[in-house]
Design an enzyme around this catalytic site. Sequence first.
Site, PDB file in Angstrom:
ATOM      1  N   ARG A 142       0.816  -1.233   0.000  1.00 30.22           N
ATOM      2  CA  ARG A 142       0.000   0.000   0.000  1.00 30.22           C
ATOM      3  C   ARG A 142       0.841   1.269   0.000  1.00 30.22           C
ATOM      4  NH1 ARG A 142      -5.385  -1.352   3.556  1.00 30.22           N
ATOM      5  NH2 ARG A 142      -6.041  -3.093   2.301  1.00 30.22           N
ATOM      6  N   ASP A 167     -15.968   9.416   9.160  1.00 31.96           N
ATOM      7  CA  ASP A 167     -14.874   8.450   9.008  1.00 31.96           C
ATOM      8  C   ASP A 167     -13.560   9.123   9.362  1.00 31.96           C
ATOM      9  OD1 ASP A 167     -14.765   5.528   7.545  1.00 31.96           O
ATOM     10  OD2 ASP A 167     -12.835   6.565   7.399  1.00 31.96           O
TER      11      ASP A 167
HETATM   12  C1  LIG Z   1     -14.622  -1.741   6.626  1.00 31.25           C
HETATM   13  S1  LIG Z   1     -15.070  -0.046   6.707  1.00 31.25           S
HETATM   14  C2  LIG Z   1     -16.748  -0.171   7.303  1.00 31.25           C
HETATM   15  C3  LIG Z   1     -17.724   0.581   6.432  1.00 31.25           C
HETATM   16  C4  LIG Z   1     -19.205   0.384   6.784  1.00 31.25           C
HETATM   17  N1  LIG Z   1     -19.493   0.760   8.154  1.00 31.25           N
HETATM   18  C5  LIG Z   1     -19.644  -1.027   6.522  1.00 31.25           C
HETATM   19  O1  LIG Z   1     -19.972  -1.764   7.459  1.00 31.25           O
HETATM   20  O2  LIG Z   1     -19.673  -1.427   5.350  1.00 31.25           O
HETATM   21  C6  LIG Z   1     -14.180   0.503   8.141  1.00 31.25           C
HETATM   22  C7  LIG Z   1     -14.002   2.010   8.203  1.00 31.25           C
HETATM   23  O3  LIG Z   1     -13.591   2.380   9.506  1.00 31.25           O
HETATM   24  C8  LIG Z   1     -12.771   3.521   9.387  1.00 31.25           C
HETATM   25  N2  LIG Z   1     -11.986   3.687  10.616  1.00 31.25           N
HETATM   26  C9  LIG Z   1     -10.928   2.968  11.043  1.00 31.25           C
HETATM   27  N3  LIG Z   1     -10.456   3.446  12.208  1.00 31.25           N
HETATM   28  C10 LIG Z   1     -11.250   4.499  12.541  1.00 31.25           C
HETATM   29  C11 LIG Z   1     -11.265   5.423  13.628  1.00 31.25           C
HETATM   30  N4  LIG Z   1     -10.371   5.348  14.609  1.00 31.25           N
HETATM   31  N5  LIG Z   1     -12.202   6.395  13.608  1.00 31.25           N
HETATM   32  C12 LIG Z   1     -13.106   6.492  12.614  1.00 31.25           C
HETATM   33  N6  LIG Z   1     -13.148   5.636  11.561  1.00 31.25           N
HETATM   34  C13 LIG Z   1     -12.231   4.653  11.523  1.00 31.25           C
HETATM   35  C14 LIG Z   1     -11.929   3.227   8.164  1.00 31.25           C
HETATM   36  O4  LIG Z   1     -11.373   4.413   7.601  1.00 31.25           O
HETATM   37  C15 LIG Z   1     -12.942   2.537   7.249  1.00 31.25           C
HETATM   38  O5  LIG Z   1     -13.501   3.423   6.320  1.00 31.25           O
END
Ligand SMILES: C[S@@+](CC[C@H](N)C(=O)[O-])C[C@H]1O[C@@H](n2cnc3c(N)ncnc32)[C@H](O)[C@@H]1O
Length: 266
Positions: A35, A136
Amino acid sequence: MTTMSEGAFDAVAELFERVSGIRLAPAKKALVEGRLQRLAQDAGQTSLDRYVEHLLHEAGEAELTKVVDKLTTNETYFFREPQHFEFLTQQLRTQPPRGAFRVWSAASSSGEEAYSIAMLLADVLGSRPWEVVGTDLSTAMVEAGQRALYPMERARHTPHDYLKRFCLRGEGRYQGQLLIQRSLRERVHFRGANLMQDLPADLGQFDVIFLRNVLIYFDAPAKAAITRRVLRQLQPHGHLLTGHAESLANLDLPIRALQPAVYVPA
Ligand SMILES: C[S@@+](CC[C@H](N)C(=O)[O-])C[C@H]1O[C@@H](n2cnc3c(N)ncnc32)[C@H](O)[C@@H]1O
């Protein structure tokens, strides 16, 4: 420029954990190398180790944001885990909201979850007052949500009728993509928020919070801290929805399970 030293990996992992709260296991080294290749090249660095040095000692916030954007896992699609959408429809039909109905997609990634909720609210509540907020950690993801332009295949679980009512099919150079209709975009607001830190003071209270597929990245104490912080934004009569693969068991939280992955304040 393909691999990085253990020391460089540890430094990136520490940096990422400080910002996101997510600990990258040593098994993620190859993934991190993959990445960061492109970012290292774009920054004019001759090796990944050199790039990490640059990150640690020379680069500013903007470069760090790019690294965080690259390392977060953003996989998502429309109407993921349909049980939650069925639950929400049922709730709205049996207990129609009295005032404005607010839903928070608390790790919204590129916005598909927030727009799926919005389609459902537009369908069931129509012009009655409602709002969806998506937040996010990743700036790139917040911008993707605001753009509202998606590859068509992410919508393969979207009810056909919703596709017709709420999405515009891309043509010409937008072939194979869809754009969310303006009427829906106007009621969905995206902003940055880190679930590991204090949340924006003006976020407000929500009737339903989707906290899905983000807790999996955290250990038990961090999971509990995030959930407690998020629960402060939930109305006393509200519902918290988590990913079906995530467990809130044994975290000593002030909630009780109503059905799998659906919680209410205890
Ligand atoms: C796999 S996606 C989930 C998307 C959606 N909620 C779903 O279930 O399809 C996880 C997201 O969590 C976000 N994320 C990770 N750590 C985070 C944090 N500390 N605060 C806010 N968002 C976070 C990532 O940037 C990513 O976009």
